[in-house]
Write an enzyme that holds these catalytic residues in place. Structure first.
Site, PDB file in Angstrom:
ATOM      1  N   SER A   1       0.827  -1.209   0.000  1.00  0.00           N
ATOM      2  CA  SER A   1       0.000   0.000   0.000  1.00  0.00           C
ATOM      3  C   SER A   1       0.856   1.253   0.000  1.00  0.00           C
ATOM      4  CB  SER A   1      -0.897   0.016   1.226  1.00  0.00           C
ATOM      5  OG  SER A   1      -1.804  -1.044   1.161  1.00  0.00           O
ATOM      6  N   GLN A   2       0.247   2.306  -0.475  1.00  0.00           N
ATOM      7  CA  GLN A   2       0.865   3.622  -0.436  1.00  0.00           C
ATOM      8  C   GLN A   2       1.199   3.954   1.028  1.00  0.00           C
ATOM      9  OE1 GLN A   2      -2.240   6.347  -1.128  1.00  0.00           O
ATOM     10  NE2 GLN A   2      -0.928   8.021  -1.793  1.00  0.00           N
TER      11      GLN A   2
END
Lengths: 803, 233
Positions: free
Chosen positions: B85-86
């Protein structure tokens, strides 16, 4: 030029060659969709089709040399077309050349792969078009029969592949399609060159056999829905079915469960279900047929129509695997009619793929009809229903992505009106959607239901609408008569039991909307209230997304994007998420832009060279551009209208394209009998404009009146309706070529290229006009195009005074 | 060994050492910048979360080809159609469960192992479950090397990890159309669950679920795209 030897068999070759190119185009669409996605397939094919324009340019630039070499060059180009049909697809699958379209926004190196893909798929169309172009010029004096052959071949090719893809996988079809141009090339050779003929056939056969033995694999993007699913434990493809809409695959895994937006209060085991994918994209699940009170849907907002009151007779539109029908039975319904419209899924179910569906089919209170839902609503003398249930939005079949611009005649105001007419006095229409943010699907449903009520003279809309939400879904009910206090009480107590929140009720209180399931942004309620009250139309029209109801003239329910909102969406979701959003609308714009730039180059380039050779460029450009646009505009409108008429896009496309191509081909052949080409072009363009204008007024009413006829009669009606204008639409192009042949012969390939380029551009333009202005606006544009074509050669006559 | 060979060898070792130190310093600088601009800059204020994100070398949890992009403001592919994930999303999901030192947290969807590492820096114990075997094995090796308060299981996350429940918080990083009843059961009274919900093949909503006695409530936080990509803020 006239001293060049002509081969009478080349007319047949041209037809076969044209059939292969059209078939390849449709085949490629499926192959690329399965590997990368429909968006990319659409963009690639648009560029590839510009190969026709490039072919025209090439012929215009090197006409004399090409004609001189045409005896061996045409067969060579045809063979190369077949060869590159296989080679291009093979090369595009090599790992280091392979694009992953989903990474385009995050990995710049993919831009290079994108360019490689464009070039690879462009080549067979270019060589194929070049062969056609040379044949056209070489036989410009008999252009009518050659154009006839080209159109007829294209029509047959399209029809053929639509049938074949229902029975064979695209990769199986590819060698046979590629074999066709090679065979076509053999017939263009002189009979003295028999050795070459046999060599050609042997080579083609070898190629076909090799491709059949080593078809290769279809490497899919790791981000396609099916790729991720196949990583799950024990995941396997348990069914693989060819279908013209795309390859259907069913995946089974112990980790695949299905219970959309289940209440927190459900304490049982969520059932394991198989997933259906079409071209690698998630389509839906094969459900269980559970008619017990423990049916999992009784723990979702979809239970709304059944908890309000007893429903004896229920109609389930787009019933898919039958789960909504089972749900109705579990709610106590005594007569349930389910409409199943997807052929491939229908086959899965019919062949007894699921025991559950066998139970459904044998259930004494359930009845399933295999037909398009909207079509079925036209059936005369239907019974009345206590409830009409629509499938959950954005679940079965999806409604985002490029599908955003797909016609959906089951969700137009006219469709809701037909449903209204089928309701008993206390009957309801029920629709469920995922809660989306920013809200758009939910608002458009509410707007459609509210408008249906107003169209039927209901002024107190709030008394006829109810809605409840869970943490994930929002279910609406439209009731023909006002909701009773008992019904609203039932809704409230059910919501409390399930930890759901009432959203619309006649006496809704603000606080009860957010008791269990809170929204970070409560503007959804503001807009819903505006829709129900009908007092703030400006608020709705100023909304960032299109949420006004769809109608039969603009049946794009899933079109939400406005041109200005793309930036906002990108800011909300991030650039890298763009490939997964509602890009259909944007993709059409991108495709139009890239096609327009390339088309401009392809037209301007030869214009520079031709500038030394005399005038009449503008009338020629305008005439052939207008014909390219006008023909495609009309064709797209006919296809769109037939989707409603036949209830199936593939049948609609096949009927429209094949009828138009064949009738236009006959028109083209007939044009050879008209001695005065200029007069023929003027008269035909004027007649076409007039006919299309009349069709604008009568076409839809005729289709609506005859939609209930048996299929055979409908096919005849469609054929007659289409054949008349199409016959005339086959005349202006060959007539124009004949005019050029007698006055400006150098312009012929260029004119053909213009026509081809504009035909490609027209598909994007027509879609955008239809989305913004409706089908009637596209029809007006088609009329205008033929009037412009009429005017263009009128000016030509004044300037040159030649025939 | 002749003198010149020794000199060459020493030079090489020195060069490699210098290079790796410089590379480590470079990653550390990038990480500090990431925390400042992407995490604190976007409103994450929990000092435990900020410290954890400053400490965990995100690049170690990525395939070597992706390591140079580790601190960029975006999700990155880790194979098998999955992503890490970011950074902001990891920070947001961690902060929203209000982690405390004594917490026992269940994570569904180990993926790269980065989210579990961030949690392990803050809480007492992290139990994490991955369904894709090769991903789970890779993450298990990495996490076991750096943490003794992380347990990794290769299994279907639907059933949770009952023998270690109930949990103070559950972090789900794989999208689902439903919230598995076993996970709700394994959530402590007063516990929080963060989960992306909606069709796994479309854009989902990040949802915070809170359990208070018999009552369970949800709060939609933001639209996300978890498989394969996560949204920005």
């Amino acid at each position: 030029m006239k001293q060049i030897r002509k081969n009478p068999l080349s007319v047949f070759s041209l037809g076969l060659h044209s059939a292969a190119i059209i078939a390849y185009q449709l085949l490629l669409m499926q192959l690329i969709s399965a590997m990368q996605g429909y968006h990319f397939a659409y963009m690639v094919i648009s560029i590839a089709m510009l190969g026709f324009g490039a072919g025209g340019t090439f012929v215009a630039l090197l006409k004399e040399k090409l004609l001189k070499a045409s005896g061996w060059l045409v067969p060579l180009l045809m063979s190369m077309t077949g060869f590159f049909m296989i080679l291009s697809f093979y090369l595009a699958r090599i790992p280091w050349l392979q694009l992953d379209i989903y990474l385009l926004f995050t990995d710049r190196s993919q831009l290079g792969m994108l360019a490689v893909s464009y070039i690879l798929y462009f080549i067979p169309f270019f060589t194929g078009a070049l062969a056609i172009g040379i044949l056209f010029i070489k036989n410009a004096d008999q252009i009518g029969r050659y154009y006839f052959s080209n159109l007829l071949g294209s029509g047959v090719g399209g029809l053929m592949i639509a049938i074949v893809l229902n029975h064979f996988f695209p990769l199986q079809c590819l060698p046979f399609i590629a074999f066709m141009p090679v065979v076509a090339s053999v017939f263009t050779l002189s009979s003295k060159k028999r050795v070459l003929q046999w060599a050609g056939i042997c080579m083609a056969l070898t190629l076909t056999i090799l491709s059949l033995i080593f078809p290769g694999s279809m490497p899919r993007s790791q981000y396609k829905g099916i790729s991720g699913t196949l990583n799950l434990p024990g995941a396997e493809i348990v069914a693989h079915i060819p279908d013209v809409k795309g390859q259907i695959e069913v995946v089974s895994s112990s980790a695949l469960r299905y219970a959309p937006a289940l209440s927190f209060t459900f304490a049982g085991e969520v059932p394991v279900k198989k997933n259906i994918f079409i071209n690698g994209d998630f389509y839906g699940v094969i459900p269980h047929f559970d008619t017990s009170a423990g049916n999992i849907h009784n723990y979702t907002t979809e239970a709304l129509p059944y908890i309000m009151a007893q429903r004896d007779s229920v109609l389930v539109l787009n019933a898919a695997g039958g789960s909504a029908a089972a749900h109705a039975l579990s709610g106590g319904a005594r007569h349930v009619t389910g409409i199943i419209s997807t052929r491939g899924v229908k086959n899965l179910l019919r062949e007894g793929f699921t025991d559950g569906f066998k139970k459904a089919a044998l259930h004494p209170h359930a009845h399933f009809v295999y037909q398009d839902s909207r079509q079925w609503l036209f059936t005369p003398e239907l019974p009345r229903y206590d409830a009409i249930v629509l499938p959950r939005m954005e679940s079965f079949g999806g409604s985002t992505g490029l599908n955003a611009l797909q016609e959906d005649y089951a969700l137009t105001l006219e469709a809701f009106q037909q449903m209204w007419d089928l309701l008993d006095d206390g009957g309801v229409i029920s629709v469920t959607t995922w809660l989306d943010y920013p809200a758009r699907t939910s608002l458009k449903i509410a707007a459609s239901l509210a408008q249906t009520l107003r169209n039927n003279g209901v002024s107190d809309v709030d008394k006829h609408l109810a809605a409840i939400k869970s943490w994930g879904t929002l279910s609406f009910v439209l009731k023909k008569t006002p909701l009773t206090p008992e019904e609203t009480e039932n809704i409230r107590s059910f919501s409390a039991r399930m930890l759901f929140d009432p959203v619309l009720l006649p006496d809704i209180v603000k606080e009860e909307r957010s008791r269990y399931n809170l929204l970070e942004d409560e503007s959804l309620f503001t807009y819903l209230d505006a829709i129900v009250s009908g007092r703030q139309p400006q608020l709705l029209s100023d909304y960032d997304f299109h949420i006004l109801p769809a109608n039969d003239n603009k049946p794009y329910f899933s079109r939400f994007l406005k041109p200005g909102t793309f930036k906002k969406l990108r800011d909300t979701f991030g650039t890298e998420t763009m490939p997964f959003l509602e890009l259909g609308y944007l993709i059409v714009w991108v495709t139009l832009l890239q096609s327009a730039i390339l088309a401009f180059l392809l037209i301007i380039l030869p214009l520079l060279r031709l500038s030394r050779k005399g005038g009449n460029k503008t009338p020629t450009l305008v005439y052939f551009a207008a014909l390219g646009l006008g023909y495609m505009f009309a064709e797209i409108i006919f296809i769109q209208r037939f989707i409603l008429y036949f209830g199936h896009p593939v049948y609609a496309i096949s009927a429209a394209i094949s009828t138009m191509m064949i009738a236009s081909g006959i028109g083209s052949l007939y044009s050879e009998r008209l001695p005065d080409a200029l007069k023929a072009s003027r008269m035909s363009t004027l007649i076409i404009a007039l006919l299309l204008f009349i069709y604008m007024l009568v076409f839809t009413p005729i289709l609506t009146t005859t939609i209930q006829l048996p299929l055979a009669l409908k096919v005849i009606t469609a054929f007659v309706l289409l054949a008349i204008p199409s016959f005339f639409m086959g005349i202006p192009f060959p007539a124009g070529i004949r005019i050029l042949y007698r006055s400006q012969e150098d312009y012929i390939p260029w004119a053909w290229g213009i026509n081809g380029c504009l035909s490609v551009i027209a598909t994007s333009v027509a879609t955008l006009i239809a989305v913004e202005g409706g089908f009637s606006a596209v029809m007006i544009m088609a009329v205008m195009c033929y009037l412009i074509a009429f005017a263009a050669f009128f000016r030509y006559s004044t300037a040159k005074g030649k025939k | 060994m002749p003198m010149y060979r020794q000199s060459f060898l020493l030079t090489l070792v020195f060069f490699l050492l210098t290079f790796s130190v410089a590379e480590a310093q470079n990653y550390q600088r990038q990480r500090a910048e990431m925390v400042e601009s992407q995490i604190r800059g976007r409103g994450i204020r929990d000092p435990l979360v900020l410290e954890a994100m400053n400490s965990v070398p995100r690049h170690l949890y990525l395939p070597s080809a992706q390591q140079r992009f580790a601190y960029e403001d975006r999700p990155l592919p880790i194979g098998f159609g999955q992503t890490i994930s970011q950074p902001y999303m990891v920070g947001f999901m961690t902060e929203v469960i209000r982690p405390q030192k004594e917490f026992r947290v269940l994570e569904i969807g180990t993926g790269s192992g980065y989210q579990a590492a961030i949690l392990a820096e803050i809480v007492d114990h992290v139990y994490t479950i991955e369904i894709v075997d090769p991903l789970g094995e890779r993450a298990k090796n990495l996490l076991n090397r750096h943490y003794d308060n992380v347990s990794v299981k290769l299994a279907d996350g639907y059933y949770g990890w009952e023998e270690h429940g109930p949990f103070d918080a559950i972090v789900v990083t794989a999208a689902a159309e439903y919230i598995p009843p076993p996970l709700i059961r394994q959530l402590k009274d007063g516990g929080k669950m963060i989960i992306p919900v909606g069709s796994p093949f479309r854009v989902q909503q990040l949802m915070l679920i809170e359990k208070k006695g018999e009552e369970i409530s949800s709060m939609a936080l933001m639209p996300v795209r978890f498989v394969p990509f996560t949204s920005s803020d």
